[in-house]
Enzyme design. Structure first.
Site, PDB file in Angstrom:
ATOM      1  N   HIS A  78      -9.608  -4.767  10.461  1.00 23.01           N
ATOM      2  CA  HIS A  78     -10.240  -4.552   9.153  1.00 23.01           C
ATOM      3  C   HIS A  78     -11.517  -3.726   9.240  1.00 23.01           C
ATOM      4  O   HIS A  78     -12.306  -3.725   8.299  1.00 23.01           O
ATOM      5  CB  HIS A  78     -10.565  -5.901   8.498  1.00 23.01           C
ATOM      6  CG  HIS A  78      -9.380  -6.589   7.906  1.00 23.01           C
ATOM      7  ND1 HIS A  78      -8.274  -6.911   8.647  1.00 23.01           N
ATOM      8  CD2 HIS A  78      -9.106  -7.008   6.641  1.00 23.01           C
ATOM      9  CE1 HIS A  78      -7.382  -7.511   7.862  1.00 23.01           C
ATOM     10  NE2 HIS A  78      -7.857  -7.569   6.644  1.00 23.01           N
TER      11      HIS A  78
ATOM     12  N   GLU B 153       0.806  -1.224   0.000  1.00 27.49           N
ATOM     13  CA  GLU B 153       0.000   0.000   0.000  1.00 27.49           C
ATOM     14  C   GLU B 153       0.837   1.271   0.000  1.00 27.49           C
ATOM     15  O   GLU B 153       0.542   2.222  -0.725  1.00 27.49           O
ATOM     16  CB  GLU B 153      -0.978   0.016   1.177  1.00 27.49           C
ATOM     17  CG  GLU B 153      -2.175  -0.931   1.008  1.00 27.49           C
ATOM     18  CD  GLU B 153      -1.900  -2.343   1.476  1.00 27.49           C
ATOM     19  OE1 GLU B 153      -0.796  -2.599   2.005  1.00 27.49           O
ATOM     20  OE2 GLU B 153      -2.776  -3.212   1.315  1.00 27.49           O
TER      21      GLU B 153
END
Lengths: 325, 364
Positions: free
Chosen positions: A129, A60
């Site tokens: 998450h 990322e």
């Protein structure tokens, strides 16, 4: 008007903007060959080819930083984060580089990037998450933050986001991806920073955004049918820029405010809203501002308990009735 | 190519073989004026840095000041090779690169002074110089954070089909940052025209290379199937010879590389670093005596009869005057105003006639 899903609405926005502007490129993990981890980008590789729809490795900081650098040179990358929760591993790129580069260069450099993906709890995936970082993101001057609740809003807002010359962070919701809504076939844009009154009322204003809009509308229906209470639901749609005027107008009408947000309470978006409402509409308030937020703990896994940790219609109804008590 | 030195050969007497970097075509083709220009730019950096240090000591400059003294040949050697579509990005020790790409001392010094006439209108400071019109993309404060951005510049070049290359500079302390490795992987995976330039001055702040990095630095490229190389940075021609090879390869074949250029900084990490805990003064003196990049090129130019001591003195004095004048310019310039604080935050806020969004962008 045809009904399509929130997921399809986002896909249509991407496809239309890819078609319109050759500088738009979609990048992210599994966006191309896999057709999207949540199938948002399904079919785009087949239609636009590998130059425009680019699979990235799981990296990322690397690929978001690459997108930011590419945007500085004039591309308009639309980066998919499989979950916004992964923003933490790209934090320096997103909030030092994208957010600050225009300022630090004295306005010489722009960063017309969109970073999009789901940011929500409620899917039993635990604390790592389930982040909802819109407050963290919006804390950084230089960025724009959008959280659509419906298919119609998602499409119109994403098209505006892609055309925007500032970095726009677009927070979707995995639970909403399958929700259908009416979306016109003709092209339309929704400006960032324009709230939408999703339900008219006179007794209480609920200020909310994202999936909490859906809960609030469900709660409003029950409050009307079972308690005779008329709730007005203001969907912010955009956190920054913020349409506080629409909120204040509703406050002047109902004189009571309940904020509903999928946020940890401390320094949340609602905290900012409450400050602004008391500062700018103190005399309109007949009661303290209340809030339904995420119960203040890391996201729990246990499925039935997670429902209670997040805003839900029952919690909204309870809070509303306490206020009107 | 002739192996015989000529009057036009850089460091004529030293050049012995075809593999000698001084005889690389990129150096052989330099005119006398171009050789002098390389020297002049290095001198400008040195004098700018010395002048900015004095201004810092006089409390005219706030924050950090990371000086480039001792490394001048690296930025000048690399940036002297830039073509129209070549781009540069670096970290916080960025004054040398800024001057090497042609930014003026006035706007740089004014930025250090925090003035509105600075290159970033006083909003960036020492670590954040930018000149996109000169393909210079900063000036970045977080160690290694600029490397993915440089990779992105290369991505955009390739996407647009432009034959250019990006030089993404970092210090030896940056090579252990995750973002750098992520960028290495993407550059190699996507075959991007970027050269990762490690300016190895031996110390990441106060930690020597041997105390911070396992193994050699450029060879890590091999793990990503990328070419790598290394050279002595004290000689600007050596830097040019090596960089030309990888820049050409990047432009023509869109291939990335990692290069290490060995150099040295005379001052501490920043001027706040007293520089008395992690290295010996003798080490600094040894470098100054044997490898000072300005001395090295100056000796060659004199040996080759390109410059006389009087010419050199003139160039030096001109650089000193330019730096002094820049300090005067900075001193006389206005500070930005409190109203300027919220300019240059959003493109849309700065272009209200073209604004598409609504609502509040700023909060109080």
């Amino acid at each position: 008007m045809p009904e399509i899903t929130y997921r399809e609405a986002i896909r249509h926005a991407l496809a239309e903007e890819l078609e319109r502007d050759a500088n738009v490129v979609i990048m992210g993990e599994e966006v191309a060959q896999f057709n999207g981890a949540y199938k948002v980008t399904e079919g785009l590789l087949a239609k636009f080819g590998p130059k425009r729809i680019v699979d990235t490795p799981i990296t990322e900081a690397g690929f978001i930083g690459t997108g930011i650098g590419a945007s500085m040179l004039g591309l308009r990358p639309v980066m998919e984060l499989m979950f916004w929760s992964f923003y933490s591993v790209a934090f320096d790129q997103i909030l030092n580089n994208a957010a600050n580069v225009r300022y630090m260069s004295g306005g010489l450099i722009n960063c017309p990037i969109v970073i999009r993906g789901p940011a929500n709890g409620g899917t039993n995936v635990g604390a790592t998450h389930s982040h909802t970082p819109e407050n963290v993101l919006a804390n950084h001057p230089g960025v724009k933050v959008v959280v659509p609740a419906t298919a119609y809003d998602a499409k119109g807002l994403l098209k505006s986001a892609i055309r925007d010359n500032d970095p726009v962070f677009f927070l979707e919701n995995t639970i909403l991806y399958g929700e259908k809504g009416e979306v016109p076939t003709a092209e339309y844009l929704i400006p960032l920073g324009l709230a939408d009154v999703k339900r008219q009322g006179r007794d209480l204003t609920i200020v909310t955004y994202g999936r909490s809009v859906i809960h609030s509308l469900a709660a409003a229906e029950v409050l009307h049918k079972e308690h005779g209470v008329l709730v007005e639901v203001v969907d912010l749609r955009s956190i920054r820029p913020l349409d506080i005027d629409t909120v204040l107008k509703s406050v002047a009408k109902t004189h009571r405010v309940l904020i509903v947000e999928e946020q940890k309470p401390f320094a949340s978006v609602g905290s900012q809203l409450a400050y602004m409402i008391q500062r700018e509409a103190f005399d309109e308030l007949d009661a303290p501002i209340h809030r339904v937020a995420t119960v203040d703990a890391p996201a729990i896994y246990s499925p039935p308990v997670e429902v209670e940790q997040l805003p839900n219609p029952q919690r909204v109804i309870k809070a509303a009735l306490e206020m009107l008590g | 190519m002739s192996n015989q030195p000529s009057a036009n050969t850089p460091a004529g007497t030293a050049a012995k073989t075809a593999s000698d970097p001084h005889l690389a075509p990129v150096n052989l083709k330099l005119t006398k004026e171009e050789r002098i220009a390389l020297f002049r730019t290095m001198m400008q950096i040195r004098r700018f840095e010395e002048r900015s240090l004095r201004a810092y000591q006089a409390k005219k400059i706030g924050g950090f000041l990371h000086l480039y003294i001792g490394q001048e040949s690296v930025a000048v050697g690399c940036c002297s090779l830039m073509g129209k579509h070549d781009h540069v990005i670096t970290a916080y020790r960025d004054h040398g690169h800024a001057i090497a790409v042609g930014m003026g001392m006035n706007e740089l010094m004014a930025e250090l002074y925090g003035k509105a006439t600075g290159c970033s209108k006083g909003k960036g400071g020492s670590m954040h110089f930018f000149a996109p019109d000169r393909n210079f993309w900063g000036g970045h404060g977080i160690v290694g954070g600029q490397i993915p951005l440089g990779t992105g510049l290369a991505y955009a070049l390739k996407y647009k089909g432009l034959k250019g290359a990006v030089m993404a500079f970092m210090g030896d302390g940056a090579v252990n940052q995750g973002a750098v490795h992520e960028a290495y992987n993407l550059a190699a995976l996507w075959s991007l025209p970027v050269i990762f330039v490690i300016e190895n001055n031996g110390y990441s702040m106060g930690t020597s290379q041997e105390r911070s990095s396992a193994g050699d630095l450029p060879t890590r490229a091999a793990g990503y199937d990328m070419a790598w190389d290394q050279c002595d940075g004290s000689n600007v021609y050596v830097v040019r010879a090596m960089m030309d090879k990888y820049l050409t390869r990047a432009r023509e074949e869109s291939k990335p590389a990692v290069v290490e250029i060995d150099t040295y900084r005379y001052r501490g990490h920043s001027v706040a670093d007293p520089d008395n805990t992690y290295r010996l003064k003798a080490e600094v003196e040894e470098y100054r005596r044997t490898k000072d990049p300005i001395q090295v090129v100056q000796n060659m130019l004199m040996t080759d009869g390109v410059l006389t001591p009087a010419d050199i003195e003139k160039i030096d004095q001109a650089a000193r005057k330019e730096a002094d004048d820049a300090a005067k310019f900075a001193e006389a310039s206005p500070y930005p105003t409190v109203e300027d604080l919220q300019q240059d935050v959003y493109w849309e806020a700065d272009h209200p006639d073209q604004r598409q969004s609504q609502g509040r962008l700023f909060f109080d």
